[in-house]
Motif scaffolding. Sequence first.
Motif, PDB file in Angstrom:
ATOM      1  N   UNK A  77       0.848  -1.192   0.000  1.00 32.49           N
ATOM      2  CA  UNK A  77       0.000   0.000   0.000  1.00 32.49           C
ATOM      3  C   UNK A  77       0.886   1.244   0.000  1.00 32.49           C
ATOM      4  N   UNK A  78       0.432   2.286  -0.670  1.00 31.90           N
ATOM      5  CA  UNK A  78       1.199   3.526  -0.770  1.00 31.90           C
ATOM      6  C   UNK A  78       0.562   4.626   0.073  1.00 31.90           C
ATOM      7  N   UNK A  79       1.415   5.467   0.648  1.00 33.66           N
ATOM      8  CA  UNK A  79       0.973   6.655   1.384  1.00 33.66           C
ATOM      9  C   UNK A  79       1.647   7.861   0.748  1.00 33.66           C
ATOM     10  N   UNK A  80       0.852   8.825   0.316  1.00 36.83           N
ATOM     11  CA  UNK A  80       1.377  10.050  -0.287  1.00 36.83           C
ATOM     12  C   UNK A  80       1.077  11.229   0.621  1.00 36.83           C
ATOM     13  N   UNK A 124      -2.909  10.991   0.890  1.00 36.62           N
ATOM     14  CA  UNK A 124      -3.673  10.075   0.055  1.00 36.62           C
ATOM     15  C   UNK A 124      -3.151   8.669   0.293  1.00 36.62           C
ATOM     16  N   UNK A 125      -4.058   7.728   0.457  1.00 32.41           N
ATOM     17  CA  UNK A 125      -3.688   6.323   0.648  1.00 32.41           C
ATOM     18  C   UNK A 125      -4.130   5.517  -0.560  1.00 32.41           C
ATOM     19  N   UNK A 126      -3.220   4.691  -1.065  1.00 34.84           N
ATOM     20  CA  UNK A 126      -3.459   3.882  -2.255  1.00 34.84           C
ATOM     21  C   UNK A 126      -3.472   2.407  -1.856  1.00 34.84           C
ATOM     22  N   UNK A 127      -4.562   1.729  -2.144  1.00 33.74           N
ATOM     23  CA  UNK A 127      -4.661   0.304  -1.865  1.00 33.74           C
ATOM     24  C   UNK A 127      -4.618  -0.474  -3.177  1.00 33.74           C
ATOM     25  N   UNK A 128      -3.897  -1.592  -3.168  1.00 30.16           N
ATOM     26  CA  UNK A 128      -3.660  -2.376  -4.376  1.00 30.16           C
ATOM     27  C   UNK A 128      -4.749  -3.444  -4.498  1.00 30.16           C
ATOM     28  N   UNK A 129      -5.691  -3.231  -5.414  1.00 28.59           N
ATOM     29  CA  UNK A 129      -6.865  -4.090  -5.507  1.00 28.59           C
ATOM     30  C   UNK A 129      -6.585  -5.519  -6.002  1.00 28.59           C
ATOM     31  N   UNK A 134     -11.075  -8.386 -21.432  1.00 32.02           N
ATOM     32  CA  UNK A 134     -11.980  -9.529 -21.331  1.00 32.02           C
ATOM     33  C   UNK A 134     -13.021  -9.239 -20.262  1.00 32.02           C
ATOM     34  N   UNK A 135     -13.988 -10.114 -20.038  1.00 26.68           N
ATOM     35  CA  UNK A 135     -14.951  -9.892 -18.959  1.00 26.68           C
ATOM     36  C   UNK A 135     -14.247  -9.659 -17.620  1.00 26.68           C
ATOM     37  N   UNK A 136     -14.830  -8.819 -16.765  1.00 22.63           N
ATOM     38  CA  UNK A 136     -14.161  -8.389 -15.546  1.00 22.63           C
ATOM     39  C   UNK A 136     -13.865  -9.533 -14.584  1.00 22.63           C
ATOM     40  N   UNK A 137     -14.606 -10.609 -14.684  1.00 21.54           N
ATOM     41  CA  UNK A 137     -14.328 -11.759 -13.818  1.00 21.54           C
ATOM     42  C   UNK A 137     -12.999 -12.423 -14.178  1.00 21.54           C
ATOM     43  N   UNK A 138     -12.431 -12.065 -15.356  1.00 16.91           N
ATOM     44  CA  UNK A 138     -11.199 -12.702 -15.828  1.00 16.91           C
ATOM     45  C   UNK A 138     -10.015 -11.747 -15.874  1.00 16.91           C
ATOM     46  N   UNK A 139     -10.181 -10.496 -15.429  1.00 20.10           N
ATOM     47  CA  UNK A 139      -9.126  -9.500 -15.624  1.00 20.10           C
ATOM     48  C   UNK A 139      -8.715  -8.836 -14.314  1.00 20.10           C
ATOM     49  N   UNK A 140      -7.570  -8.114 -14.409  1.00 22.03           N
ATOM     50  CA  UNK A 140      -7.067  -7.307 -13.288  1.00 22.03           C
ATOM     51  C   UNK A 140      -6.442  -6.030 -13.855  1.00 22.03           C
ATOM     52  N   UNK A 141      -7.259  -5.181 -14.437  1.00 21.22           N
ATOM     53  CA  UNK A 141      -6.743  -3.909 -14.956  1.00 21.22           C
ATOM     54  C   UNK A 141      -6.865  -2.786 -13.932  1.00 21.22           C
ATOM     55  N   UNK A 142      -7.777  -2.912 -12.963  1.00 20.06           N
ATOM     56  CA  UNK A 142      -7.925  -1.909 -11.911  1.00 20.06           C
ATOM     57  C   UNK A 142      -6.864  -2.196 -10.843  1.00 20.06           C
ATOM     58  N   UNK A 143      -5.766  -1.487 -10.903  1.00 20.03           N
ATOM     59  CA  UNK A 143      -4.605  -1.801 -10.074  1.00 20.03           C
ATOM     60  C   UNK A 143      -4.679  -1.157  -8.691  1.00 20.03           C
ATOM     61  N   UNK A 144      -4.916   0.140  -8.645  1.00 20.00           N
ATOM     62  CA  UNK A 144      -4.923   0.890  -7.385  1.00 20.00           C
ATOM     63  C   UNK A 144      -6.196   1.711  -7.282  1.00 20.00           C
ATOM     64  N   UNK A 145      -6.653   1.900  -6.052  1.00 22.08           N
ATOM     65  CA  UNK A 145      -7.698   2.879  -5.764  1.00 22.08           C
ATOM     66  C   UNK A 145      -7.190   3.720  -4.605  1.00 22.08           C
ATOM     67  N   UNK A 146      -7.228   5.029  -4.783  1.00 18.51           N
ATOM     68  CA  UNK A 146      -6.745   5.922  -3.725  1.00 18.51           C
ATOM     69  C   UNK A 146      -7.897   6.716  -3.137  1.00 18.51           C
ATOM     70  N   UNK A 147      -7.687   7.132  -1.878  1.00 19.30           N
ATOM     71  CA  UNK A 147      -8.706   7.901  -1.176  1.00 19.30           C
ATOM     72  C   UNK A 147      -8.034   9.022  -0.401  1.00 19.30           C
ATOM     73  N   UNK A 148      -8.619  10.206  -0.467  1.00 17.70           N
ATOM     74  CA  UNK A 148      -8.088  11.372   0.237  1.00 17.70           C
ATOM     75  C   UNK A 148      -9.227  12.104   0.933  1.00 17.70           C
ATOM     76  N   UNK A 149      -9.012  12.505   2.171  1.00 15.74           N
ATOM     77  CA  UNK A 149     -10.002  13.308   2.890  1.00 15.74           C
ATOM     78  C   UNK A 149      -9.447  14.723   3.010  1.00 15.74           C
ATOM     79  N   UNK A 150      -9.677  15.525   1.986  1.00 16.21           N
ATOM     80  CA  UNK A 150      -9.118  16.882   1.961  1.00 16.21           C
ATOM     81  C   UNK A 150     -10.199  17.931   1.799  1.00 16.21           C
ATOM     82  N   UNK A 151     -11.392  17.612   2.266  1.00 10.85           N
ATOM     83  CA  UNK A 151     -12.433  18.621   2.274  1.00 10.85           C
ATOM     84  C   UNK A 151     -13.380  18.594   1.098  1.00 10.85           C
ATOM     85  N   UNK A 152     -13.233  17.644   0.179  1.00  8.82           N
ATOM     86  CA  UNK A 152     -14.192  17.562  -0.921  1.00  8.82           C
ATOM     87  C   UNK A 152     -14.644  16.121  -1.077  1.00  8.82           C
TER      88      UNK A 152
END
Length: 357
Positions: free
Chosen positions: A256-259, A273-278, A316-334
Amino acid sequence: MRVPKFPEYTRENYPAHGRLFGDFLCGLWATASEVLEVPVEQSVRTAQLLRALLPPWAHEPIGTAPAEPSYVADDGFPAEMSVNWSGRHPELRVLFDSLGHDVHLPAESGSRRLDRVHETFTPRGGRPSPAPLWHSIAWRPPSRIVHKTYFGLYPWPHAQREAAVAEAMARLGMAAAWDDTRRRVESVDGDREIEFFAVDLADEAQARVKIYYRNHGADLDQVNRVAAVALRHDAEDARAAYAILAGDREDAGEAALSCLAFRSGLDRAAESTTYLRLPDLAANDEQAVERTAALLHREGVDPGRFRLLTAALAPRPLAETRVLELVSYRTAGRRGDVTTYFRFPVYDRPLAPVDLA
């Protein structure tokens, strides 16, 4: 130190073999623009800007194995695409590895900050080797494109990374903020290392300097405590967001990444911002998309376009793939400050994670 070791590759996963790198990336940009309902003339204009910015490798065909593997993706592909979902219009981004080539930035990109620190990350600045240089463009219609540059510190011993960051922050007048932040991060239990130093190439007051940590074996509470080092961070809200992405796991997954982002005039990190590896936290893109869509919905963002975009980018169908690598989340007021990062497995990848020494 962590230096990527790439395996042998035998076949392509994404339908890209034989296409020029530039055509492939600009085609992905056009696909994303269409799904995000960007007017055609804006999509064409920004794709031309992207093509003009790409290094010389953009004119080469994609082979069956990377001629020069990049650290951007596990398979050595030198680029990724991401979308930030906050605001009325999503922000579309492409990040790419220069692979040792010069990137010719537009004069209006605001690169004076980059000029002030660039030497720090080279042998002339006392470093053992030039830092790998990554670049990105970010575009939220109808605004202008914003440029960002990343220095990869991962090939160096830890002492060299820390020395380079301290010197660069001093050159930018942010030494006190960095000293405060570094002490706060070091007070959090766990194993982590500085991996990137990044600069927003803009002269506006909102331009940021960012320092990225890679966490090893961290749980969700640990990455939340690192994020709480920043001035603007809602720990309770962030913890709930991480839990949605992690499912029933309490750990933060692999690497996991921390920025931590710094702004002029503040004596500590402004935002985090925290990045989690899906691919590690979810079974496949189908499950990763469901969790990310739930987070977007919680943030007041209609996840419909995100679902359409992931389906359009997956080979390919999403059940067979891994293209979504990271999702990040930030709590900066928006609300909705969620970013989804897509990587394209052009080359065959190993069944086990890539070994990093």
